[in-house]
Design a protein around this motif. Structure first.
Motif, short mmCIF file in Angstrom:
data_model
loop_
_atom_site.label_atom_id
_atom_site.label_comp_id
_atom_site.label_asym_id
_atom_site.label_seq_id
_atom_site.Cartn_x
_atom_site.Cartn_y
_atom_site.Cartn_z
N LEU A 66 -4.68 12.04 12.22
CA LEU A 66 -4.44 11.72 10.60
C LEU A 66 -3.04 12.01 10.45
N PHE A 67 -2.51 11.58 9.53
CA PHE A 67 -1.25 11.55 8.95
C PHE A 67 -1.01 11.35 7.57
N ASP A 68 -0.30 11.97 6.84
CA ASP A 68 0.17 11.33 5.68
C ASP A 68 1.38 10.62 5.53
N GLN A 69 1.32 9.35 5.03
CA GLN A 69 2.07 8.28 5.19
C GLN A 69 3.42 8.77 4.35
N ARG A 70 4.45 8.29 4.77
CA ARG A 70 5.90 8.72 4.12
C ARG A 70 5.83 8.80 2.63
N GLY A 71 6.44 10.04 2.24
CA GLY A 71 6.50 9.97 0.85
C GLY A 71 5.30 10.58 0.02
N ILE A 81 9.98 7.12 -2.98
CA ILE A 81 9.78 5.68 -2.60
C ILE A 81 10.97 5.35 -1.88
N GLU A 82 12.07 6.28 -1.59
CA GLU A 82 13.16 5.99 -0.84
C GLU A 82 12.86 5.63 0.39
N GLN A 83 13.62 4.38 0.88
CA GLN A 83 13.27 4.12 2.38
C GLN A 83 11.76 3.82 2.70
N ASN A 84 11.14 3.45 1.81
CA ASN A 84 9.53 3.26 1.78
C ASN A 84 9.17 2.01 1.47
N SER A 85 8.72 1.14 2.69
CA SER A 85 8.19 -0.11 2.54
C SER A 85 7.08 -0.14 3.60
N SER A 232 2.17 3.66 -5.41
CA SER A 232 1.57 2.43 -5.61
C SER A 232 2.34 1.49 -6.47
N ALA A 233 2.45 1.95 -7.40
CA ALA A 233 3.89 0.98 -8.38
C ALA A 233 4.54 0.28 -7.66
N HIS A 234 5.28 1.16 -6.82
CA HIS A 234 6.40 0.87 -5.96
C HIS A 234 6.00 -0.31 -4.88
N PHE A 235 4.98 -0.18 -4.35
CA PHE A 235 4.60 -1.13 -3.25
C PHE A 235 3.99 -2.41 -3.99
N PHE A 236 3.33 -2.28 -5.21
CA PHE A 236 2.61 -3.36 -5.78
C PHE A 236 3.92 -4.21 -6.32
N ALA A 237 4.70 -3.71 -6.84
CA ALA A 237 5.96 -4.13 -7.53
C ALA A 237 6.51 -5.30 -6.31
N GLN A 238 6.71 -4.72 -5.18
CA GLN A 238 7.20 -5.49 -3.90
C GLN A 238 6.28 -6.53 -3.59
N PHE A 239 4.85 -6.37 -3.52
CA PHE A 239 4.16 -7.43 -3.22
C PHE A 239 4.04 -8.66 -4.14
N SER A 240 4.31 -8.13 -5.46
CA SER A 240 4.36 -9.28 -6.46
C SER A 240 5.32 -10.36 -6.32
#
Length: 323
Positions: A66-71, A81-85, A232-240
């Protein structure tokens, strides 16, 4: 009657693994060091790992990672959210695989963890033994609209959705993703805390059909809510802003690999038709629709199905080794 989770086990290894100059990942191992390596990918983005994820797997058969994803979670810094994609997270999984000297692994995950598992598989198909994925999410615009626009899950939970958007200025209520991104980027710590709680609470309310109604007092881990909302908000803005069909369009790279897909019929966070469409295109995937389950990974029917899937996969992989 639902099967119980496997017994509680403690990690035999815990470390913080540097993956770049900014991020260190919390990584733990439990179970059998000589067992089949399995990596479990948590949801969110940003939710962090639960110790109960270890308990999906027979500790005599599996080397459980198991691991906790970055950030997020116990990874450092958190939240960040820095360098996080998505590309960074895929590279992190590969970094962990190489660091632990794993040749091939079983890749498992729930919700956002399915997105990440498929993305990693597409990038590194030769490193995967198989998949077990619960609550399929592919990050497409229709999926985001279902979760955050007024004509999706809001139709089933209008009073909860009203609370979710009430926190936003009037001009952002038609576009909650943009509105929450603005709130969560504020320098006002009280505003950020309130926004993160509201974001987390909206999804929490949709996640299970077994629990009694919950209120915000159930959110005892403010740090988890903060990580979940900001990331989540950071990633979903990228996806949109990017083509959301990438994973489906690239599924040919992994469709030869075996997969068990689990999805609750009453999942109000991730839509069943997305899992169905994925299974139609993945020739070696088996979709199990759970008739009395929602989204949560810890509803009784989902626990039963996931534990049985890990047993089934252990037997299948053992058989493959014997050939």
């Amino acid at each position: 009657m639902s099967r119980i989770l496997f017994p509680k086990i403690s990690p035999f290894s815990q470390e913080w693994l540097a993956v770049d100059d900014h991020h260190q990942l919390y990584v733990e191992q439990s179970g059998n060091i000589n067992g089949t390596p399995v990596v479990y990918l948590h949801g969110g983005p940003g939710a962090g790992c639960s110790e109960n994820y270890r308990r999906y797997f027979d500790p005599e058969k599996y080397r459980i990672i198991l691991f906790d994803q970055r950030g997020c979670g116990r990874s450092k810094p958190s939240p960040s959210i820095e360098q996080n994609s998505l590309a960074h997270l895929v590279n992190d999984i590969e970094h962990i695989r190489q660091h632990l000297s794993i040749d091939k692994m079983l890749l498992c995950g729930g919700s956002w963890g399915t997105t990440l598992a498929i993305a990693y598989g597409i990038a590194h198909p030769s490193k995967i033994l198989a998949f077990i994925l619960r609550g399929i999410f592919l990050g497409t615009q229709p999926e985001l609209d279902w979760l955050y626009q007024a004509n999706g899950a809001a139709k089933f939970f209008p009073e909860y959705y009203q609370e979710f958007v009430d926190l936003l200025p009037e001009e952002y209520r038609a576009n909650p993703l943009a509105g929450y991104q603005q709130l969560l980027a504020s320098d006002n710590e009280l505003a950020v805390a309130a926004a993160s709680k509201a974001w987390y609470f909206w999804e929490l309310r949709l996640s299970s059909i077994e629990h009694h109604p919950i209120d915000k007092s159930h959110i005892s881990d403010q740090h988890q809510a903060l990580c979940m909302a900001i990331i989540s908000a950071h990633f979903f803005a990228q996806f949109s802003q990017t083509p959301g069909q990438y994973l489906l369009d690239s599924i040919d790279r992994i469709k030869h690999l075996p997969a068990i897909l689990l999805h609750g019929r009453y999942d109000m966070v991730c839509q069943l038709d997305v899992a169905y469409q994925l299974a139609e295109q993945w020739q070696n995937a088996q979709l199990q629709i759970l008739p009395c389950a929602g989204h949560s990974g810890f509803e009784s029917q989902t626990i039963d199905a996931f534990c049985k899937a890990t047993d089934t996969m252990a037997a299948f992989l053992d058989e493959q080794k014997q050939r």
